[in-house]
Motif scaffolding. Sequence first.
Motif, PDB file in Angstrom:
ATOM      1  N   ILE A 323      72.077  61.088  56.627  1.00  0.00           N
ATOM      2  CA  ILE A 323      72.033  60.284  57.849  1.00  0.00           C
ATOM      3  C   ILE A 323      70.594  59.910  58.171  1.00  0.00           C
ATOM      4  N   LEU A 324      69.660  60.836  57.943  1.00  0.00           N
ATOM      5  CA  LEU A 324      68.244  60.517  58.132  1.00  0.00           C
ATOM      6  C   LEU A 324      67.826  59.397  57.188  1.00  0.00           C
ATOM      7  N   SER A 325      68.196  59.516  55.911  1.00  0.00           N
ATOM      8  CA  SER A 325      67.817  58.486  54.938  1.00  0.00           C
ATOM      9  C   SER A 325      68.531  57.175  55.229  1.00  0.00           C
ATOM     10  N   SER A 326      69.776  57.255  55.739  1.00  0.00           N
ATOM     11  CA  SER A 326      70.535  56.052  56.072  1.00  0.00           C
ATOM     12  C   SER A 326      69.870  55.281  57.201  1.00  0.00           C
ATOM     13  N   SER A 327      69.520  55.997  58.284  1.00  0.00           N
ATOM     14  CA  SER A 327      68.885  55.315  59.415  1.00  0.00           C
ATOM     15  C   SER A 327      67.479  54.838  59.048  1.00  0.00           C
ATOM     16  N   ALA A 328      66.751  55.647  58.260  1.00  0.00           N
ATOM     17  CA  ALA A 328      65.409  55.234  57.841  1.00  0.00           C
ATOM     18  C   ALA A 328      65.471  54.028  56.906  1.00  0.00           C
TER      19      ALA A 328
END
Length: 501
Positions: A323-328
């Motif tokens: 989710i962190l990589s998705s939003s980033a």
Amino acid sequence: MSTAPKTVQSKETPALSEKGLKAGSVGLIGAVVIGVSCIAPAYTLTAALGPTVSEVGVHLPAIFLVGFIPMLLVALGYRELNNAMPDAGTSFTWATRAFGPWIGWMGGWGLIAATIIVLSNLAAVAVDFFYLMLAQIFSNPELADLSKILPLNIATTLVFIAVACLISYRGMETTKGVQYVLVAFQLLVLGWFAVSAFVHVANGTAFDATAISPDWFNPFAVDSFSSFAAGVSLSIFIYWGWDVTLTMNEETKNPEKTPGRAATITVLVIVIIYMTVALATLSFAGVGETGLGAGNPENQSSIFAVLAGPVMGPFAILMSLAILSSSAASLQSTFVSPARTMLAMGHYRAISPKFGKISPTYKSPSFATIAAAIAAAAFYVITRTVSENALWDTITALGMMICFYYGITALACVWFFRAEAFRGARAFFFKFLAPLVGGVILLVMFVKTAMDSMDPEYGSGSSVGGVGLVFVLGMGVILLGVVVMLVMYRLRPEFFKGKVL
């Protein structure tokens, strides 16, 4: 830039101009990857699954399919417009050619406003999951609360925006390289989650094992039209972002064909991902309002934060990373659309020509990319400082802006091709019927959302003078666009008189 731009000839529409972007830097797969990244499936699903289940229950797959239909129809219209007029301005340029400068300018404003607002939200979500990830790595729950310290939250958010801006500034090749890694990782984790959930169901270890039923795919089984409309509105939002593939059209290989194909493929890939994860979630957790149930109000802000542990066991940290990589990743790829729309508007003198500047080193929209980052940062700082409700209600109001500019662009396709729409079955479907139906659906949703959001209970429950804050913010952003357009009319009359485009 020169005021006499080099033109590119199209069989159907000559005199659109090149802007100095690096041609041929993105192929079909790269465009699809950037399109998927902009939609951000891991981030979007964790935020949207719970609220949608609360509206439509087990009919979540049906609503996802219903929301997919207008997106696909509009994507087909976008493809036809791109075939005739490959231009980085997309909605702005196409609506201007079809309806004139005034509607075209507002179409561009709708895209820019929506993407600037969502940039700030993506950065905020990335920050929340960044500190959650640190808490999981160091087994210290207190680290997750660091995101609640306002000065630290704002500072970290500004760092995320600055890094994403830098990557985007360095051009499409850098953007593409970063996205391959981030998108592949989040899709791998989502697949892992879905398979693990189905294994739990098969082994009898699921929280509330629920057998998949054909009724789940029946949109007419939803209890009420209000619930149906609310669910469709949410599902339209979760598909938003595929049009980034079109804004790259001057940088793709085979610009008349690749962007349109990429848009269609992106929408199809996303619906497959959404349906798989939705079915896995419903099968594992059910729609109950207690415990791990997908209908539990306490789970709705981030369904994967609740289910990742029970489903994936010790590998749950991978979901936080996804989710962190998705939003980033989406934060970085979303810069592509507003920067290139502002580039086109500056290039065609609809706004200051400074926005039409290209980096001589990276062949990217230099001034426009930095301007988008500054606008997103300023929006976040102001709304987050004044009222957290204002920030989240503006995100809710995004649905209106999305339907607004998608609807305008779809109808621009119908009007632009009106003389050839009945020359054959293909032209009738792709240039007339598909964009007409898709555009009408979205504009109806725009009106319906605007009417519903006037209720103070809509969104956070905040209001201004008895009118819902979501309506005030949504219509306020659109009206601000009208004011800015009138100012530009005074400063840049040549565009509005049709002398430039």
